[in-house]
Write a protein that holds these residues in place. Structure first.
Motif, PDB file in Angstrom:
ATOM      1  N   TYR A 146       0.819  -1.210  -0.089  1.00 15.45           N
ATOM      2  CA  TYR A 146       0.011  -0.051   0.087  1.00 15.45           C
ATOM      3  C   TYR A 146       1.035   1.250  -0.036  1.00 15.45           C
ATOM      4  O   TYR A 146       1.962   1.519   0.346  1.00 15.45           O
ATOM      5  N   CYS A 147       0.188   2.351  -0.357  1.00  9.94           N
ATOM      6  CA  CYS A 147       0.757   3.734  -0.246  1.00  9.94           C
ATOM      7  C   CYS A 147      -0.248   4.578   0.065  1.00  9.94           C
ATOM      8  O   CYS A 147      -1.588   4.433  -0.167  1.00  9.94           O
ATOM      9  N   TYR A 148      -0.215   5.499   1.163  1.00 14.16           N
ATOM     10  CA  TYR A 148      -1.375   6.313   1.923  1.00 14.16           C
ATOM     11  C   TYR A 148      -0.886   7.922   1.379  1.00 14.16           C
ATOM     12  O   TYR A 148       0.638   8.077   1.737  1.00 14.16           O
ATOM     13  N   SER A 149      -1.611   8.760   1.495  1.00 11.39           N
ATOM     14  CA  SER A 149      -1.158  10.168   1.325  1.00 11.39           C
ATOM     15  C   SER A 149      -2.534  10.898   1.655  1.00 11.39           C
ATOM     16  O   SER A 149      -3.768  10.601   1.693  1.00 11.39           O
ATOM     17  N   HIS A 150      -2.212  12.013   2.380  1.00 11.98           N
ATOM     18  CA  HIS A 150      -3.285  13.023   2.867  1.00 11.98           C
ATOM     19  C   HIS A 150      -2.817  14.603   3.068  1.00 11.98           C
ATOM     20  O   HIS A 150      -1.673  14.579   3.304  1.00 11.98           O
ATOM     21  N   VAL A 151      -3.539  15.367   2.720  1.00 10.94           N
ATOM     22  CA  VAL A 151      -3.327  16.972   3.040  1.00 10.94           C
ATOM     23  C   VAL A 151      -4.574  17.497   3.490  1.00 10.94           C
ATOM     24  O   VAL A 151      -5.556  17.527   3.279  1.00 10.94           O
ATOM     25  N   THR A 152      -4.030  18.040   4.689  1.00  8.80           N
ATOM     26  CA  THR A 152      -5.064  18.752   5.398  1.00  8.80           C
ATOM     27  C   THR A 152      -4.536  20.103   5.851  1.00  8.80           C
ATOM     28  O   THR A 152      -3.277  20.364   5.563  1.00  8.80           O
ATOM     29  N   PRO A 153      -5.398  20.999   6.156  1.00  7.07           N
ATOM     30  CA  PRO A 153      -4.660  22.507   6.632  1.00  7.07           C
ATOM     31  C   PRO A 153      -3.820  22.289   7.668  1.00  7.07           C
ATOM     32  O   PRO A 153      -2.932  23.290   7.742  1.00  7.07           O
ATOM     33  N   ALA A 154      -3.757  21.394   8.718  1.00  8.03           N
ATOM     34  CA  ALA A 154      -2.716  21.234   9.616  1.00  8.03           C
ATOM     35  C   ALA A 154      -1.583  20.548   9.173  1.00  8.03           C
ATOM     36  O   ALA A 154      -0.534  20.597   9.735  1.00  8.03           O
TER      37      ALA A 154
END
Length: 147
Positions: free
Chosen positions: A126-134
């Motif tokens: 697997y690969c995971y990613s996220h982008v949030t304001p924090a």
């Protein structure tokens, strides 16, 4: 005209049997999965930061998790599945789906997505990613099913 109706019925029956065969061969993902061989980096305080993070040498904002994550797939309906992703202090809902050929999957939690491939019945790459304001985070590794 009758011949065309019979031919159409035969084609529909064949398609239905192929769909049924595919549905029977869906990998059962239920169980507990543990990350292995992970490569991950976080910029900012991730949702799981209270479970433990360590700074990368020479970097103030860049960190890696040192908490153990656990993926529990609690239910499955055909190619869709659901469960929880937990670290030491945080747990969140996880949903996912397998591709038609059963070789790829996608999962999502509250703030990011996983994409990957089925290595075998007990290993997912697997690969995971996220982008949030924090914060932003990326990770890749294996998920290995507990036996």
């Amino acid at each position: 005209m009758k011949r065309a109706v019979y031919l159409m019925g035969g084609v529909m029956g064949l398609l239905a049997s192929v769909e049924g065969a595919n549905a029977q061969n869906v990998l059962d993902l239920k169980g507990t999965w543990n990350p292995s061989q992970g490569a991950h980096i976080v910029d900012g305080p991730s949702r799981h930061h209270e479970s433990g993070m360590s700074a990368l040498p020479g970097q103030d904002n860049l960190k890696r998790h040192n908490s153990k994550f656990v993926f529990r797939i609690e239910g499955q309906d055909g190619r869709t599945f659901w469960g929880t992703l937990s670290s030491e202090k945080v747990s969140e809902t996880l949903i996912g789906a397998l591709s038609v050929d059963g070789k790829q999957f996608v999962m999502a939690d509250k703030d990011g997505t996983f994409r990957g491939s089925v290595v075998d019945t007990n290993t997912l790459d697997y690969c995971y990613s996220h982008v949030t304001p924090a914060d932003i985070a990326v990770a890749c590794g294996l998920l290995v099913r507990e036996r």
